[in-house]
Design an enzyme around this catalytic site. Structure first.
Site, PDB file in Angstrom:
ATOM      1  N   PRO A  84      -6.812  31.733  21.583  1.00  0.00           N
ATOM      2  CA  PRO A  84      -6.049  31.912  20.348  1.00  0.00           C
ATOM      3  C   PRO A  84      -4.951  32.962  20.486  1.00  0.00           C
ATOM      4  O   PRO A  84      -5.163  34.039  21.047  1.00  0.00           O
ATOM      5  CB  PRO A  84      -7.118  32.355  19.340  1.00  0.00           C
ATOM      6  CG  PRO A  84      -8.349  31.698  19.835  1.00  0.00           C
ATOM      7  CD  PRO A  84      -8.258  31.754  21.336  1.00  0.00           C
ATOM      8  N   CYS A  85      -3.774  32.617  19.934  1.00  0.00           N
ATOM      9  CA  CYS A  85      -2.591  33.449  20.146  1.00  0.00           C
ATOM     10  C   CYS A  85      -2.215  34.274  18.929  1.00  0.00           C
ATOM     11  O   CYS A  85      -1.245  35.023  18.973  1.00  0.00           O
ATOM     12  CB  CYS A  85      -1.410  32.561  20.543  1.00  0.00           C
ATOM     13  SG  CYS A  85      -0.944  31.352  19.279  1.00  0.00           S
ATOM     14  N   ASN A  86      -2.954  34.159  17.835  1.00  0.00           N
ATOM     15  CA  ASN A  86      -2.542  34.801  16.587  1.00  0.00           C
ATOM     16  C   ASN A  86      -2.212  36.271  16.756  1.00  0.00           C
ATOM     17  O   ASN A  86      -1.244  36.780  16.189  1.00  0.00           O
ATOM     18  CB  ASN A  86      -3.655  34.666  15.540  1.00  0.00           C
ATOM     19  CG  ASN A  86      -4.152  33.249  15.395  1.00  0.00           C
ATOM     20  OD1 ASN A  86      -4.544  32.638  16.377  1.00  0.00           O
ATOM     21  ND2 ASN A  86      -4.139  32.724  14.191  1.00  0.00           N
TER      22      ASN A  86
END
Length: 374
Positions: A84-86
Site C-alpha cells: 500500500p502506497c497511501n
C-alpha cells in the site's frame, strides 16, 4: 514455469500482466498460485478474472492476520507485492513509516524469508524515495537485500511503455543471491512523446454494447456548467469561469481539480479518489469518466469485469498497476532467466549490491527477522 504468490493483490493488474507475459517459450511462463487482499469486492474481482477455477486460492483478509508460511500457502517460485502506497504518496501528507500503511512492506519481506522464491517484484509510488525525509526508501531496499536478494530498483514512467497515462512508479526486482542472473529494466517502447498513446486513441475504440462497469456518472447541473467553461487539458483554476462557478478555495490550488483530459496526450494519473472535483473528466463531454474508461487508461481489457459498488470499483481501478506495463516488466524477468537478450536500460535508482553492502544486509537481516518474529 514460475508459480506466483501475491500480497496486496488489488483487482489483478499485476496478475493480469504476469499470466499474459509471453516470450515465445512455454518453459518460461508465470502461473497464479495464491493471492491476498483485505477487500472482499477486490478479491472477488481477482477471482473472476485471474483464477476462476481456483477461487479458494485468493485469501481475503488483513495481511497482518495472514499466516505467511508454506504450511498455510502453496509453494511459490516468485512473489509480487504492490504494498500500500497511501503513506508514501506525494498527494497529501507523507507519513511513511509513521502511518498505518508504511510498515506493511515488511510482510513482503516475511514472505521472501518464508518461501525463498527465485525472484520478486515490489511496486510503490515514486514518492517512496522521499518519504520519511528520504530515510524510508534505503531502509526498505536494505531489508529486501537482507532477505537474500540482489535488487534492481527503477522508476518507470508508464507513458513511455505504451500506457495511455502519465503514471510514475518505483518497481523493485529482486533475484535470489544464489542465482546467476542480472536483471535490466526493459527499454521504453514509446520513449518519444510523439509516440505516446493518447486518450483520444483509447476512447475512439468502439465500446462493446454489453461491456460492464460503464455506467455514466451522476453529475449536478452546476458541475456540468463548470466543465463547459473548462477547455481540454485545463482545470478549474486556469480557466475563465463565471463568478458563480468559481471555487472558493484559499491557499494551494491543486491542478487536478475539475481537470479535463487533453485528447492529444496520455491521461494524468488515475487514482482511486473522486470527490471534490478529483474525478477524471472527459475532454469533449462535460462529465467524469466511467469506470470502464478509467480501466482502459489502466490497460485492463474491456472484458475484465470489476465487482463492487461504483465507488469501490473506482478505487480498485485507481490502485491497480497498468496491466500492459506490468506485462513488459514480467517478460523482461522471464527473458533474464531464459538467457534471451532484450532492449534494456540501466537502473535509474542506485543501489549497491557489493560484498560490503551484503555484509551490512546480513546484519540488518538479523534485526529484521527479530522484528518480524516479534
Amino acid at each position: 514455469m514460475f508459480r506466483l504468490g501475491e500480497l496486496f493483490s488489488g483487482p489483478g493488474g499485476l496478475a493480469r500482466g504476469a499470466i499474459n507475459a509471453d516470450i515465445g517459450n512455454d518453459n518460461f511462463r508465470i502461473v497464479h498460485a495464491w493471492a491476498n487482499d483485505y477487500d472482499e469486492s477486490t478479491c472477488e474481482t481477482y477471482r473472476n478474472n485471474i483464477c476462476r477455477n481456483n477461487p479458494g486460492s485468493v485469501i481475503c483478509g488483513d495481511v497482518r492476520q495472514l499466516k505467511i508460511s508454506p504450511d498455510n500457502l502453496a509453494d511459490i517460485d516468485a512473489l509480487a507485492f504492490g504494498f500500500p502506497c497511501n503513506d508514501f504518496s506525494t498527494v497529501g501528507e507523507q507519513r511513511g513509516f509513521d502511518g498505518t500503511y508504511g510498515p506493511l512492506y515488511t510482510y513482503g519481506v516475511r514472505a521472501l524469508t518464508a518461501f525463498n522464491p527465485q525472484w520478486f517484484l515490489a511496486e510503490n509510488v515514486s514518492g517512496l524515495s522521499s518519504a520519511n525525509g528520504g530515510n524510508a526508501f534505503p531502509k526498505i531496499l536494505a531489508d529486501l537485500r537482507a532477505a537474500g536478494y540482489r535488487i534492481y530498483p527503477h522508476k518507470y514512467k508508464f507513458e513511455e511503455y505504451g500506457v495511455p497515462q502519465s503514471r510514475h512508479r518505483i518497481i523493485i526486482i529482486g533475484i535470489r543471491d544464489d542465482l546467476e542472473f542480472e536483471f535490466r529494466p526493459p527499454a521504453p517502447t514509446t520513449p518519444d512523446p510523439k509516440d505516446y498513446v493518447t486518450v483520444e486513441k483509447v476512447f475512439n475504440r468502439p465500446m462493446p454494447a454489453d461491456v460492464s462497469n460503464n455506467e455514466m456518472p451522476r453529475m449536478t447541473q452546476k458541475v456540468i456548467d463548470r466543465l463547459n467553461h473548462i477547455l481540454p487539458g485545463h482545470n478549474a483554476f486556469n480557466s475563465r469561469l463565471p463568478k458563480e462557478l468559481q471555487l472558493n478555495v484559499k491557499g494551494a490550488k491543486i491542478s487536478q481539480i475539475y481537470r479535463r483530459l487533453d485528447p492529444h496526450k496520455p491521461s494524468y494519473t488515475v487514482t482511486g479518489s473522486g470527490g471534490g472535483g478529483t474525478h477524471i473528466y472527459h475532454y469533449s463531454e462535460p462529465r467524469a469518466l466511467t469506470n470502464r474508461e478509467r480501466a482502459r487508461l489502466q490497460t485492463f481489457p474491456d472484458d475484465y469485469k470489476f465487482v463492487g459498488t461504483r465507488e469501490n470499483v473506482r478505487r480498485q481501478i485507481g490502485m491497480a498497476v497498468p496491466c500492459h506495463g506490468a506485462q513488459l516488466i514480467f517478460e523482461a524477468i522471464m527473458r533474464t532467466f531464459a538467457g534471451i537478450e532484450y532492449a534494456s536500460v540501466p537502473c535509474n535508482i542506485s543501489f549497491d549490491n557489493t560484498i560490503e553492502i551484503q555484509q551490512n544486509a546480513i546484519n540488518i537481516k538479523d534485526v529484521t527477522q527479530e522484528r518480524l518474529i516479534g
